[in-house]
Write an enzyme that holds these catalytic residues in place. Structure first.
Site, PDB file in Angstrom:
ATOM      1  N   GLY A 106       0.782  -1.240   0.000  1.00 49.38           N
ATOM      2  CA  GLY A 106       0.000   0.000   0.000  1.00 49.38           C
ATOM      3  C   GLY A 106       0.809   1.283   0.000  1.00 49.38           C
ATOM      4  N   SER A 107       2.064   1.229  -0.484  1.00 47.93           N
ATOM      5  CA  SER A 107       2.845   2.486  -0.558  1.00 47.93           C
ATOM      6  C   SER A 107       2.149   3.490  -1.475  1.00 47.93           C
ATOM      7  CB  SER A 107       4.253   2.240  -1.107  1.00 47.93           C
ATOM      8  OG  SER A 107       4.719   0.976  -0.800  1.00 47.93           O
ATOM      9  N   ASN A 108       1.670   3.023  -2.609  1.00 49.54           N
ATOM     10  CA  ASN A 108       0.960   3.929  -3.523  1.00 49.54           C
ATOM     11  C   ASN A 108      -0.348   4.415  -2.895  1.00 49.54           C
ATOM     12  OD1 ASN A 108       2.209   4.339  -6.323  1.00 49.54           O
ATOM     13  ND2 ASN A 108       2.535   2.158  -5.982  1.00 49.54           N
TER      14      ASN A 108
ATOM     15  N   MET B 177      -3.580  -7.162  -7.456  1.00 50.53           N
ATOM     16  CA  MET B 177      -3.030  -8.276  -8.219  1.00 50.53           C
ATOM     17  C   MET B 177      -4.092  -9.212  -8.796  1.00 50.53           C
ATOM     18  SD  MET B 177      -0.111  -7.099  -8.108  1.00 50.53           S
ATOM     19  CE  MET B 177       1.180  -8.173  -8.684  1.00 50.53           C
TER      20      MET B 177
ATOM     21  N   ILE C 291      -7.299  -9.566 -11.802  1.00 45.95           N
ATOM     22  CA  ILE C 291      -7.708  -8.955 -13.078  1.00 45.95           C
ATOM     23  C   ILE C 291      -9.211  -8.711 -13.041  1.00 45.95           C
ATOM     24  CG2 ILE C 291      -7.864  -9.328 -15.571  1.00 45.95           C
ATOM     25  CD1 ILE C 291      -5.253 -11.000 -15.289  1.00 45.95           C
ATOM     26  N   LEU C 292      -9.599  -7.469 -13.261  1.00 44.15           N
ATOM     27  CA  LEU C 292     -11.029  -7.128 -13.267  1.00 44.15           C
ATOM     28  C   LEU C 292     -11.649  -7.590 -14.590  1.00 44.15           C
ATOM     29  CD1 LEU C 292     -10.723  -3.542 -11.754  1.00 44.15           C
ATOM     30  CD2 LEU C 292     -11.642  -5.574 -10.595  1.00 44.15           C
TER      31      LEU C 292
ATOM     32  N   HIS D  75       1.591   0.471 -13.270  1.00 48.57           N
ATOM     33  CA  HIS D  75       2.271  -0.784 -13.606  1.00 48.57           C
ATOM     34  C   HIS D  75       3.784  -0.546 -13.585  1.00 48.57           C
ATOM     35  CE1 HIS D  75       2.646  -4.765 -15.363  1.00 48.57           C
ATOM     36  NE2 HIS D  75       3.558  -4.258 -16.186  1.00 48.57           N
TER      37      HIS D  75
ATOM     38  N   GLU E 213       7.157   5.790  -8.917  1.00 43.54           N
ATOM     39  CA  GLU E 213       5.699   5.568  -8.962  1.00 43.54           C
ATOM     40  C   GLU E 213       4.991   6.585  -8.075  1.00 43.54           C
ATOM     41  OE1 GLU E 213       4.254   1.585  -8.289  1.00 43.54           O
ATOM     42  OE2 GLU E 213       5.996   0.693  -9.241  1.00 43.54           O
TER      43      GLU E 213
END
Ligand code: GAR
Length: 192
Positions: free
Chosen positions: A20-22, A95, A97-98, A114, A179
């Protein structure tokens, strides 16, 4: 496309699976006066995601649902997003895929960060691939999410030099540092 209406920030959900850094960085960004978004929901497909702790720290609602049955999970999330009036989703180390159906049914825009210079190295293990291929540069990309994995329109990219000494760990750290700058910049660009 989602538009900024007046001074109201666009209600946003961040989807995570890990550290959760982003996420933390986006929450901080969202609190800046001229940020176009507010973070109103954190979703994780696993209760083990360390990033979930930012829910308490920053007082943001969280929701966890396993993707074992992804169809059921996606239906529950779509209902919640509607209830919370969420119009923008940031995938940040998510991680799973929707599905095409989810992307179609969500009433808003979805973006992803990404850890490669797309279209190079879609999917997993981007840094290992870059090092194994003796690439001179790596980087990160923020792009719109479509039904095709890591293939939607690119919003912004940042190049990172790979040195001969770089290992998987040092390269991942270097890219992550970029990022944290790139994601807010890309969001500003979208809503400008
Ligand atoms: C980030 O490097 C992000 O780009 C990557 O996972 C990491 C999550 O870190 N995402 C993907 O690989 C998506 N396919 P974080 O949880 O500390 O933000």
């Amino acid at each position: 496309m989602v538009k900024l209406t007046g001074l109201k920030k666009v209600k946003t959900a961040v989807f995570i699976s890990g550290t959760g850094s982003n996420l933390k960085n986006l929450i901080k960004f969202s609190k800046i006066k001229n940020s176009p978004i507010s973070i109103d929901l954190i979703f994780s497909n696993t209760a083990k995601a360390k990033g979930l702790r930012f829910s308490n720290q920053f007082n943001v609602k969280k929701y966890v649902s396993s993707f074992k049955d992804s169809k059921i999970a996606e239906t529950k999330i779509l209902n919640l997003l509607k209830k919370e009036n969420i119009k923008f989703i940031c995938l940040a180390g998510f991680m799973k895929i929707l599905s095409k159906n989810f992307i179609k049914k969500f009433n808003g825009e979805i973006v992803n960060i990404h850890p490669s210079l797309l279209p190079k190295y879609k999917g997993l293990n981007t840094h290992i691939k870059a090092i194994q291929n003796k690439d001179k540069v790596a980087g990160c990309t923020v792009h719109f999410v479509t039904a095709k994995l890591d293939s939607g329109k690119i919003i912004l990219q940042k190049v990172v030099k790979i040195s001969k000494k770089d290992t998987l760990t040092t390269l991942a750290k270097k890219v992550l540092r970029q990022e944290l700058k790139l994601y807010p910049a890309a969001i500003k660009k979208i809503f400008s």
